[in-house]
Design a protein around this motif. Structure first.
Motif, PDB file in Angstrom:
ATOM      1  N   MET A 183     -60.816  31.026-104.509  1.00 13.71           N
ATOM      2  CA  MET A 183     -59.930  30.021-105.177  1.00 13.71           C
ATOM      3  C   MET A 183     -58.575  29.772-103.949  1.00 13.71           C
ATOM      4  N   THR A 184     -58.391  28.136-104.287  1.00 18.91           N
ATOM      5  CA  THR A 184     -57.706  27.760-103.752  1.00 18.91           C
ATOM      6  C   THR A 184     -56.552  26.920-104.629  1.00 18.91           C
ATOM      7  N   TRP A 185     -55.253  27.480-104.205  1.00 18.13           N
ATOM      8  CA  TRP A 185     -53.349  26.765-105.586  1.00 18.13           C
ATOM      9  C   TRP A 185     -53.671  25.849-105.958  1.00 18.13           C
ATOM     10  N   LYS A 186     -53.624  25.359-106.947  1.00 21.39           N
ATOM     11  CA  LYS A 186     -53.712  24.218-107.567  1.00 21.39           C
ATOM     12  C   LYS A 186     -52.870  24.068-108.692  1.00 21.39           C
ATOM     13  N   ASP A 187     -52.555  22.552-109.093  1.00 20.12           N
ATOM     14  CA  ASP A 187     -50.945  22.505-109.824  1.00 20.12           C
ATOM     15  C   ASP A 187     -51.017  22.641-110.676  1.00 20.12           C
ATOM     16  N   GLU A 188     -51.976  23.103-111.813  1.00 20.68           N
ATOM     17  CA  GLU A 188     -52.384  23.888-112.203  1.00 20.68           C
ATOM     18  C   GLU A 188     -52.156  25.161-112.650  1.00 20.68           C
ATOM     19  N   TYR A 189     -52.131  25.215-111.551  1.00 18.94           N
ATOM     20  CA  TYR A 189     -51.904  27.281-111.806  1.00 18.94           C
ATOM     21  C   TYR A 189     -49.962  27.066-111.864  1.00 18.94           C
ATOM     22  N   SER A 190     -49.556  26.619-111.557  1.00 20.89           N
ATOM     23  CA  SER A 190     -48.231  26.665-111.944  1.00 20.89           C
ATOM     24  C   SER A 190     -46.836  26.498-112.780  1.00 20.89           C
ATOM     25  N   VAL A 191     -46.377  27.980-112.698  1.00 25.46           N
ATOM     26  CA  VAL A 191     -45.824  27.922-113.822  1.00 25.46           C
ATOM     27  C   VAL A 191     -43.628  26.488-113.884  1.00 25.46           C
ATOM     28  N   LYS A 192     -43.845  25.833-112.345  1.00 20.39           N
ATOM     29  CA  LYS A 192     -42.655  25.633-112.222  1.00 20.39           C
ATOM     30  C   LYS A 192     -41.115  26.399-111.691  1.00 20.39           C
ATOM     31  N   ILE A 193     -41.634  27.462-110.995  1.00 28.42           N
ATOM     32  CA  ILE A 193     -40.602  28.723-110.655  1.00 28.42           C
ATOM     33  C   ILE A 193     -40.934  28.693-109.366  1.00 28.42           C
ATOM     34  N   ALA A 194     -40.456  28.313-108.444  1.00 23.50           N
ATOM     35  CA  ALA A 194     -40.736  28.853-106.874  1.00 23.50           C
ATOM     36  C   ALA A 194     -41.102  30.265-106.799  1.00 23.50           C
ATOM     37  N   GLU A 195     -40.842  31.234-107.051  1.00 22.13           N
ATOM     38  CA  GLU A 195     -40.412  32.670-107.044  1.00 22.13           C
ATOM     39  C   GLU A 195     -41.467  32.756-107.678  1.00 22.13           C
ATOM     40  N   PHE A 196     -42.181  32.843-109.044  1.00 22.76           N
ATOM     41  CA  PHE A 196     -43.516  33.274-109.368  1.00 22.76           C
ATOM     42  C   PHE A 196     -44.706  32.789-109.198  1.00 22.76           C
ATOM     43  N   ASP A 197     -44.525  31.006-108.848  1.00 22.57           N
ATOM     44  CA  ASP A 197     -45.730  30.191-108.381  1.00 22.57           C
ATOM     45  C   ASP A 197     -45.656  31.371-106.760  1.00 22.57           C
ATOM     46  N   GLY A 198     -45.009  31.178-106.028  1.00 26.27           N
ATOM     47  CA  GLY A 198     -45.494  32.223-104.916  1.00 26.27           C
ATOM     48  C   GLY A 198     -46.245  33.153-105.038  1.00 26.27           C
ATOM     49  N   HIS A 199     -45.738  34.546-105.864  1.00 26.33           N
ATOM     50  CA  HIS A 199     -46.701  36.039-106.458  1.00 26.33           C
ATOM     51  C   HIS A 199     -47.605  35.559-107.022  1.00 26.33           C
ATOM     52  N   HIS A 200     -48.011  34.540-106.949  1.00 23.33           N
ATOM     53  CA  HIS A 200     -49.428  33.936-107.761  1.00 23.33           C
ATOM     54  C   HIS A 200     -50.218  33.801-106.643  1.00 23.33           C
ATOM     55  N   LYS A 201     -49.403  33.185-105.811  1.00 21.72           N
ATOM     56  CA  LYS A 201     -50.333  32.971-104.563  1.00 21.72           C
ATOM     57  C   LYS A 201     -50.348  34.122-103.867  1.00 21.72           C
ATOM     58  N   GLN A 202     -49.889  34.945-104.204  1.00 25.26           N
ATOM     59  CA  GLN A 202     -50.412  36.367-103.334  1.00 25.26           C
ATOM     60  C   GLN A 202     -51.853  36.987-104.644  1.00 25.26           C
ATOM     61  N   LEU A 203     -51.820  36.290-105.554  1.00 18.18           N
ATOM     62  CA  LEU A 203     -52.460  37.266-106.568  1.00 18.18           C
ATOM     63  C   LEU A 203     -54.166  36.641-105.985  1.00 18.18           C
ATOM     64  N   ILE A 204     -53.478  35.209-105.730  1.00 21.72           N
ATOM     65  CA  ILE A 204     -55.544  34.603-105.560  1.00 21.72           C
ATOM     66  C   ILE A 204     -55.559  34.289-103.786  1.00 21.72           C
ATOM     67  N   GLY A 205     -54.555  35.159-102.972  1.00 20.95           N
ATOM     68  CA  GLY A 205     -55.080  36.186-101.754  1.00 20.95           C
ATOM     69  C   GLY A 205     -55.597  36.866-101.981  1.00 20.95           C
ATOM     70  N   MET A 206     -55.172  37.770-102.826  1.00 17.27           N
ATOM     71  CA  MET A 206     -55.922  39.000-102.989  1.00 17.27           C
ATOM     72  C   MET A 206     -57.729  38.740-103.699  1.00 17.27           C
ATOM     73  N   ILE A 207     -57.346  37.698-104.677  1.00 19.96           N
ATOM     74  CA  ILE A 207     -58.469  37.208-104.835  1.00 19.96           C
ATOM     75  C   ILE A 207     -59.431  36.642-103.565  1.00 19.96           C
ATOM     76  N   ASN A 208     -59.213  36.609-102.388  1.00 17.55           N
ATOM     77  CA  ASN A 208     -60.338  35.707-101.886  1.00 17.55           C
ATOM     78  C   ASN A 208     -59.835  36.852-100.259  1.00 17.55           C
ATOM     79  N   ASP A 209     -59.693  37.922-100.468  1.00 18.06           N
ATOM     80  CA  ASP A 209     -59.515  38.814 -99.748  1.00 18.06           C
ATOM     81  C   ASP A 209     -60.858  38.986 -99.961  1.00 18.06           C
ATOM     82  N   LEU A 210     -60.379  39.957-101.078  1.00 18.95           N
ATOM     83  CA  LEU A 210     -62.154  40.464-102.112  1.00 18.95           C
ATOM     84  C   LEU A 210     -63.138  39.507-101.767  1.00 18.95           C
ATOM     85  N   ASP A 211     -63.275  38.342-102.416  1.00 18.05           N
ATOM     86  CA  ASP A 211     -64.619  37.598-102.211  1.00 18.05           C
ATOM     87  C   ASP A 211     -65.011  37.554-101.412  1.00 18.05           C
TER      88      ASP A 211
END
Length: 135
Positions: free
Chosen positions: A4-32
């Motif tokens: 998974m890579t970050w895409k604009d379609e994932y953005s909630v347009k709030i920097a703090e929460f987008d940063g949190h969501h990027k951490q989730l993508i990191g967990m997905i990639n680490d497990l994969d």
């Protein structure tokens, strides 16, 4: 190559929460990555620990902002958070009990979280919170 890579379609347009969501993508990639190397069972415990911490701080941060700015879907959104938290804890219990197919189940849960909760449920709060000056 990450799953998974970050895409604009994932953005909630709030920097703090987008940063949190990027951490989730990191967990997905680490497990994969670990699964591709045949080490999924080795890292799934650490991923679950990170996920439990993540749900705690991320959901608390969202819910605090929702309350502060009278987000009209607060109750429904919090209910979804509560159900996701319960699922994470159930996955942790399964891990502790030695469930065999857990790695694939955790991977699917994380991917569904990204594609359903973030892209659908979380997207709904963007306009409301942006209108309150939260970016």
């Amino acid at each position: 190559m990450p799953l998974m890579t970050w895409k604009d379609e994932y953005s909630v347009k709030i920097a703090e929460f987008d940063g949190h969501h990027k951490q989730l993508i990191g967990m997905i990639n680490d497990l994969d990555d670990a699964m591709r190397q045949g080490k999924g069972k080795i890292v799934v415990g650490d991923i679950l620990k990170k996920l439990i911490n993540y749900t705690g701080f991320h959901f608390a941060a969202e819910e605090k902002i929702f309350k502060q700015h009278d987000y009209p879907e607060y109750v429904e959104h919090k209910d979804k958070h509560d159900k996701m938290t319960a699922k994470v804890l159930a996955l942790q219990n399964d891990y502790n009990a030695g469930k065999v197919s857990l790695t694939v189940e955790v991977s699917k849960f994380l991917t569904d979280w990204l594609n359903k909760h973030i892209k659908e449920t979380d997207q709904r709060y963007s306009e409301h919170l942006n209108s309150k000056g939260i970016k």
